[in-house]
Write a protein that holds these residues in place. Sequence first.
Motif, mmCIF file in Angstrom:
data_model
loop_
_atom_site.group_PDB
_atom_site.id
_atom_site.type_symbol
_atom_site.label_atom_id
_atom_site.label_comp_id
_atom_site.label_asym_id
_atom_site.label_seq_id
_atom_site.Cartn_x
_atom_site.Cartn_y
_atom_site.Cartn_z
ATOM 1 N N TYR A 12 -32.642 1.576 33.926
ATOM 2 C CA TYR A 12 -33.941 2.198 34.134
ATOM 3 C C TYR A 12 -33.870 3.681 33.790
ATOM 4 C CZ TYR A 12 -38.247 3.694 36.369
ATOM 5 O OH TYR A 12 -39.480 4.233 36.605
ATOM 6 N N GLN A 13 -32.786 4.324 34.252
ATOM 7 C CA GLN A 13 -32.678 5.767 34.042
ATOM 8 C C GLN A 13 -32.467 6.112 32.567
ATOM 9 O OE1 GLN A 13 -30.508 8.036 37.164
ATOM 10 N NE2 GLN A 13 -30.112 6.039 38.054
ATOM 11 N N VAL A 49 -26.487 -3.448 32.555
ATOM 12 C CA VAL A 49 -27.618 -2.541 32.429
ATOM 13 C C VAL A 49 -28.461 -2.497 33.705
ATOM 14 C CG1 VAL A 49 -29.185 -4.225 31.391
ATOM 15 C CG2 VAL A 49 -29.415 -1.801 30.817
ATOM 16 N N ARG A 50 -28.401 -3.571 34.507
ATOM 17 C CA ARG A 50 -29.158 -3.587 35.757
ATOM 18 C C ARG A 50 -28.349 -3.064 36.940
ATOM 19 N NH1 ARG A 50 -33.749 -7.116 34.746
ATOM 20 N NH2 ARG A 50 -33.330 -8.017 32.709
ATOM 21 N N ASP A 51 -27.116 -2.701 36.707
ATOM 22 C CA ASP A 51 -26.279 -2.196 37.807
ATOM 23 C C ASP A 51 -26.693 -0.787 38.206
ATOM 24 O OD1 ASP A 51 -24.905 -4.518 37.888
ATOM 25 O OD2 ASP A 51 -23.027 -3.738 37.057
ATOM 26 N N ARG A 77 -19.718 8.537 31.213
ATOM 27 C CA ARG A 77 -20.128 8.032 29.907
ATOM 28 C C ARG A 77 -21.609 7.699 29.902
ATOM 29 N NH1 ARG A 77 -15.587 3.827 28.621
ATOM 30 N NH2 ARG A 77 -14.318 4.829 30.197
ATOM 31 N N ILE A 78 -22.107 7.240 31.042
ATOM 32 C CA ILE A 78 -23.552 6.973 31.123
ATOM 33 C C ILE A 78 -24.330 8.283 31.010
ATOM 34 C CG2 ILE A 78 -25.392 6.213 32.692
ATOM 35 C CD1 ILE A 78 -23.317 4.020 33.578
ATOM 36 N N MET A 79 -23.805 9.337 31.648
ATOM 37 C CA MET A 79 -24.425 10.659 31.522
ATOM 38 C C MET A 79 -24.463 11.090 30.059
ATOM 39 S SD MET A 79 -25.284 12.370 34.322
ATOM 40 C CE MET A 79 -24.954 14.054 33.877
#
Lengths: 357, 325
Positions: B111-112, B148-150, B162-164
């Motif tokens: 979502y983010q 992706v939903r975590d 890494r997501i950042m």
Amino acid sequence: MTEQSEQSRKNGSEGKREPILEVRDLVKHFPLSKGVLLKRQVGAVKAVDGISFDLYPGETLGIVGESGCGKSTVAKLLMNLERPTAGTIKYKGEDITRLSGRALREVRRNIQMVFQDPYTSLNPRMTVGDIIGEPFDIHPEVAPKGDRRRRVQELLDVVGLNPEYINRYPHQFSGGQRQRIGIARGLALRPEIIVADEPVSALDVSVQAQVVNLMEQLQDEFGLSYMFIAHDLSIVRHISDRVGVMYLGKMAEIGTDEQIYEHPTHPYTQALLSAVPVPDPEIREGRERIVLEGDVPSPANPPSGCRFRTRCWKAEARCAEETPLLAVPKVFEAAGTGAAHASACHFAEERAAVVVA
Amino acid sequence: MTLLEVRDLHVDFHTRDGIVKAVNGVNYSVDAGETLAVLGESGSGKSVTAQAIMGILDMPPGRIPKGEILFQGEDMLTMSKEQRRKLRGAKIAMIFQDALSSLNPVLSVGYQLGEMFRVHQGLSRKEARAKSIELMDRVNIPAAKDRVRDYPHQFSGGMRQRIMIAMALALEPDLIIADEPTTALDVTVQAQVMELLADLQREFNMGLILITHDLGVVADVADKIAVMYAGRIVETAPVKELYKAPAHPYTRGLLDSIPRLDQKGRELYAIQGLPPNMSRVPEGCAFHPRCPAAQDICRSELPPLAEVGAGRGSACHFWKETLGD
């Protein structure tokens, strides 16, 4: 009792390389439970899973490893803040893991700790004098009541703080000064062993060197033995006589600083050393870097056999079946080179291209 | 081409104890594809400068009384809020130190990440989700489709970082500001993250401002470097020259205090004293109370950032002596 321990202190420092601390097969599992009312154990976090090492009088043993490798749990076990699941910790030949009450208190006097974060390890409502003097409440034999203020001021002086600051509060000091207060508290009972868990990592770069110098100077002055836990490999190398490398609750490799940094034979140590950024832009193109795949596995469910095999480029079937023992690899036994030190790998070998911090 | 130029930037904070001048006339620039490292200790103003560029400074108490921040030639400080908002994320993105506290814990990472596409590009939820998965793949998160939903807490520190990075890269910005991107990470993970960042930078020809206190990381990735102390740049130079021959005693002290092999068993060089309290910065050169070479002039007169060579500057009255020693 005081006299006796003074006596044994002398014997210790003159000792012919008799270890002051012998750790054997130390294990600490934290239970994982499920259910609210009827709790049942569903597993365990194997924070420390069978490690052995010695600490000699007057030496510094550095312990390096990444977060979750169990290095801080080892510190807590040595301090007797946690009870081990199995294994022994012998202090001058006596197993301290079974002690309690007065005997335990007596041992604890000789093993003190310096914590990582000087912002949270000092009680903000106590004055510096009360913080450093608090150990004397528990061990009044070290300093009689009337003498305490003077002793605290001496300690402040020893760690390079103005003795007049005795009535100030922690928030009036900077990070480096607070760490000095933490060190003074650790020294208050004149211990023989200081366990320092990441003592400089929370400090500014320009202040780290000051605290490292202070610790070295105190070691010479008081003949202290240090167990220095850190993740900064260059600082560990600077201060340590011997270095142990931990991975996921096990000791991967242990030896003198030169053996570990110049002749690492365990692949994890090699990867760790090669990953450290070297503060010299001239060599960045020519450096061979081992970039490991993936993350450290969960200590609740560690891989079978060698713990490192899931990220190791050398892993073979044998690594999954057979846990490698921490011993001098046979190939190096007779060599007499720096590679002849304990390394827990089936395929231990030297690697030429590891550039060292 | 100059991508970003900061000119004579000043940032003040109005506090109960008076005005704190956190940034006092900072100048620096970054080109496309270039990496500028901003080196400094806590309180040196390195992060405040970055926040001013991003436009995420809390105002009040913060205030920018003076200065220009030119992005592709346009001064961002005189732009409307709406114009700036369009640049943020799309053209300039930021990576923060602590990924756990920078990600929203009650929203899934998908979502983010997708929010970037929904807000800036008006994509539908479904399209945004597909893009998020693509991005997560890009930054080497295994099984991106399932994860992706975590939520952020379900990822390890290295993966969160890494997501950042994925989030910062989402809209393929021209400039990335990374504030201590690897400080909270372990060395082997730090190596992974820095390598990823360098690869992506090369691929998109992005400018990178790397804010750090780690001399090792700087030596590894930077093209040029600006050293900050007490709200000012005290030295700026191409990275190799700075490590070879620093022209400011502070830089020199930092380099000298790195433990080196030949110093084993000896005392480390240590800069004396403490970084200054920013509400009471010393007169003259702010470094003079800690400087081994301080003279009378240093106590009274602020040294300007003088040119000491091609692309090099030093704010020291005695840079010649420092360089020559």
